[in-house]
Design a protein around this motif. Structure first.
Motif, PDB file in Angstrom:
ATOM      1  N   VAL A   1      20.253   9.833  56.647  1.00 23.46           N
ATOM      2  CA  VAL A   1      18.792   9.906  56.573  1.00 23.46           C
ATOM      3  C   VAL A   1      18.219   8.498  56.424  1.00 23.46           C
ATOM      4  O   VAL A   1      18.696   7.708  55.608  1.00 23.46           O
ATOM      5  CB  VAL A   1      18.325  10.761  55.373  1.00 23.46           C
ATOM      6  N   SER A   2      17.215   8.191  57.233  1.00 22.76           N
ATOM      7  CA  SER A   2      16.450   6.963  57.075  1.00 22.76           C
ATOM      8  C   SER A   2      14.988   7.267  57.370  1.00 22.76           C
ATOM      9  O   SER A   2      14.599   8.428  57.502  1.00 22.76           O
ATOM     10  CB  SER A   2      16.991   5.856  57.994  1.00 22.76           C
ATOM     11  N   GLU A   3      14.181   6.241  57.465  1.00 26.14           N
ATOM     12  CA  GLU A   3      12.735   6.425  57.606  1.00 26.14           C
ATOM     13  C   GLU A   3      12.367   7.312  58.788  1.00 26.14           C
ATOM     14  O   GLU A   3      11.500   8.195  58.679  1.00 26.14           O
ATOM     15  CB  GLU A   3      12.071   5.051  57.760  1.00 26.14           C
ATOM     16  N   LYS A   4      13.034   7.117  59.932  1.00 19.89           N
ATOM     17  CA  LYS A   4      12.672   7.835  61.154  1.00 19.89           C
ATOM     18  C   LYS A   4      13.804   8.680  61.720  1.00 19.89           C
ATOM     19  O   LYS A   4      13.690   9.200  62.830  1.00 19.89           O
ATOM     20  CB  LYS A   4      12.207   6.837  62.218  1.00 19.89           C
ATOM     21  N   ASN A   5      14.874   8.835  60.967  1.00 21.33           N
ATOM     22  CA  ASN A   5      16.052   9.506  61.520  1.00 21.33           C
ATOM     23  C   ASN A   5      16.655  10.514  60.550  1.00 21.33           C
ATOM     24  O   ASN A   5      16.693  10.276  59.339  1.00 21.33           O
ATOM     25  CB  ASN A   5      17.133   8.474  61.861  1.00 21.33           C
ATOM     26  N   LEU A   6      17.126  11.614  61.122  1.00 19.36           N
ATOM     27  CA  LEU A   6      17.984  12.565  60.427  1.00 19.36           C
ATOM     28  C   LEU A   6      19.110  12.904  61.392  1.00 19.36           C
ATOM     29  O   LEU A   6      18.894  13.566  62.415  1.00 19.36           O
ATOM     30  CB  LEU A   6      17.217  13.826  60.037  1.00 19.36           C
TER      31      LEU A   6
ATOM     32  N   HIS B   1      11.774   6.576  48.901  1.00 19.00           N
ATOM     33  CA  HIS B   1      10.441   7.062  49.277  1.00 19.00           C
ATOM     34  C   HIS B   1      10.411   7.515  50.737  1.00 19.00           C
ATOM     35  O   HIS B   1       9.474   7.209  51.493  1.00 19.00           O
ATOM     36  CB  HIS B   1       9.371   5.986  49.032  1.00 19.00           C
ATOM     37  N   LEU B   2      11.457   8.247  51.114  1.00 16.25           N
ATOM     38  CA  LEU B   2      11.541   8.806  52.456  1.00 16.25           C
ATOM     39  C   LEU B   2      10.993  10.225  52.463  1.00 16.25           C
ATOM     40  O   LEU B   2      10.784  10.830  51.412  1.00 16.25           O
ATOM     41  CB  LEU B   2      12.995   8.808  52.941  1.00 16.25           C
ATOM     42  N   GLU B   3      10.782  10.751  53.652  1.00  9.19           N
ATOM     43  CA  GLU B   3      10.379  12.140  53.809  1.00  9.19           C
ATOM     44  C   GLU B   3      11.520  12.901  54.474  1.00  9.19           C
ATOM     45  O   GLU B   3      12.066  12.459  55.482  1.00  9.19           O
ATOM     46  CB  GLU B   3       9.111  12.253  54.645  1.00  9.19           C
TER      47      GLU B   3
ATOM     48  N   PHE C   1      18.845  14.154  48.130  1.00  7.71           N
ATOM     49  CA  PHE C   1      17.411  14.148  47.868  1.00  7.71           C
ATOM     50  C   PHE C   1      17.046  13.174  46.738  1.00  7.71           C
ATOM     51  O   PHE C   1      15.927  12.653  46.721  1.00  7.71           O
ATOM     52  CB  PHE C   1      16.904  15.557  47.581  1.00  7.71           C
ATOM     53  N   ARG C   2      17.978  12.899  45.829  1.00  5.13           N
ATOM     54  CA  ARG C   2      17.717  11.848  44.838  1.00  5.13           C
ATOM     55  C   ARG C   2      17.601  10.490  45.524  1.00  5.13           C
ATOM     56  O   ARG C   2      16.741   9.667  45.178  1.00  5.13           O
ATOM     57  CB  ARG C   2      18.821  11.823  43.771  1.00  5.13           C
ATOM     58  N   ALA C   3      18.464  10.244  46.512  1.00  7.86           N
ATOM     59  CA  ALA C   3      18.386   8.994  47.258  1.00  7.86           C
ATOM     60  C   ALA C   3      17.133   8.950  48.126  1.00  7.86           C
ATOM     61  O   ALA C   3      16.508   7.893  48.276  1.00  7.86           O
ATOM     62  CB  ALA C   3      19.634   8.815  48.125  1.00  7.86           C
ATOM     63  N   VAL C   4      16.762  10.085  48.710  1.00  8.74           N
ATOM     64  CA  VAL C   4      15.534  10.164  49.502  1.00  8.74           C
ATOM     65  C   VAL C   4      14.328   9.785  48.638  1.00  8.74           C
ATOM     66  O   VAL C   4      13.449   9.022  49.056  1.00  8.74           O
ATOM     67  CB  VAL C   4      15.368  11.578  50.100  1.00  8.74           C
TER      68      VAL C   4
END
Length: 245
Positions: free
Chosen positions: A75-80, A43-45, A36-39
């Motif tokens: 985790v990336s902009e559109k993927n988990l 600035h990802l959700e 979550f620090r990397a998220v």
């Protein structure tokens, strides 16, 4: 199904690899905290509830219930993505110990990407592959000031007269989950270590979540005379893992 995004095209994303021992994830909450620090950095959700649901589903698979396994969260902009596989580190690795040597690539201590576990992982993987072609288990990065930083996939520790030393975060390292585990349970001196100082140390070991604590036989031309501290720490860590669940 993977959706192309800035993570896919440009490495703007993060991942965590979690050891799973006999069905039990090791230090999972610590991995969540770093993820979550990397998220936040990117600035990802990311929904904690969705993450926990996908991880729970993966851990419930029969394949994950026995032996040493790996849980990977990406985790990336559109993927988990949550994937699983075998943990291939075995007893022979620990018995023989790792060989290490210096990489010609420098770790960039000025880059914020250095301090997160991001999808910008090309230097690490390429240097690891090149090292294996030379019969070396782990390449070791110096930073731009020729100070020891970390291994391609590991954090680095040294021992002198029973005292444990490790490069400080400011040297340009990803603070590993196992590094944190070691530092919270033992007196560890964070410092700057130069290659010409290696011969003063009795022992070297590496850590990451999948291999745990790995003794190092040699770094470059220097061979270490002891592995007593790493063996003690390894035994303590295995007892810790056995108590999970």
């Amino acid at each position: 199904m993977l959706t192309p995004d800035q993570g896919y095209f440009f490495g703007m994303g993060a991942f965590e690899t979690v050891a799973v021992e006999e069905g039990n994830p090791v230090l999972l909450e610590k991995h969540y905290e770093r993820l979550f620090r990397a998220v936040d950095f990117f600035h990802l959700e990311l929904s904690k509830k969705e993450l926990e649901e996908k991880v729970g589903q993966a851990l419930d698979a029969p394949f994950m219930k026995n032996g040493r396994k790996v849980l990977k969260i990406t985790v990336s902009e559109k993927n988990l993505l949550v994937t699983t596989r075998e943990n291939t580190y075995g007893e022979n690795h620990y018995k023989n110990g790792f060989t290490a040597d210096y990489s010609c690539v420098r770790r960039n201590e000025t880059s914020p990407f250095t301090y997160h576990k991001t999808l910008n992982y090309g230097d690490c993987l390429r240097e690891k592959h090149l090292a294996h072609e030379r019969g070396i288990d782990e390449p070791i990065f110096l930073n731009t000031k020729d100070i020891l930083a970390e291994g391609a996939t590991t954090n680095v520790f040294f021992v002198k007269n029973g005292t444990i030393f490790t490069p400080s975060v400011q040297c340009g390292i990803l603070p590993g989950i196992l590094r944190q585990y070691i530092c919270e349970r033992n007196p560890v001196q964070e410092t700057e270590i130069y290659p010409e100082e290696i011969e003063i140390y009795d022992e070297m070991f590496l850590t990451n979540s999948l291999l745990g604590i790995m003794p190092v036989v040699s770094l470059g031309a220097h061979r270490f005379s002891s592995r007593s501290v790493s063996q003690r720490l390894m035994e303590e860590y295995r007892k810790f893992c056995n108590q999970i669940g």
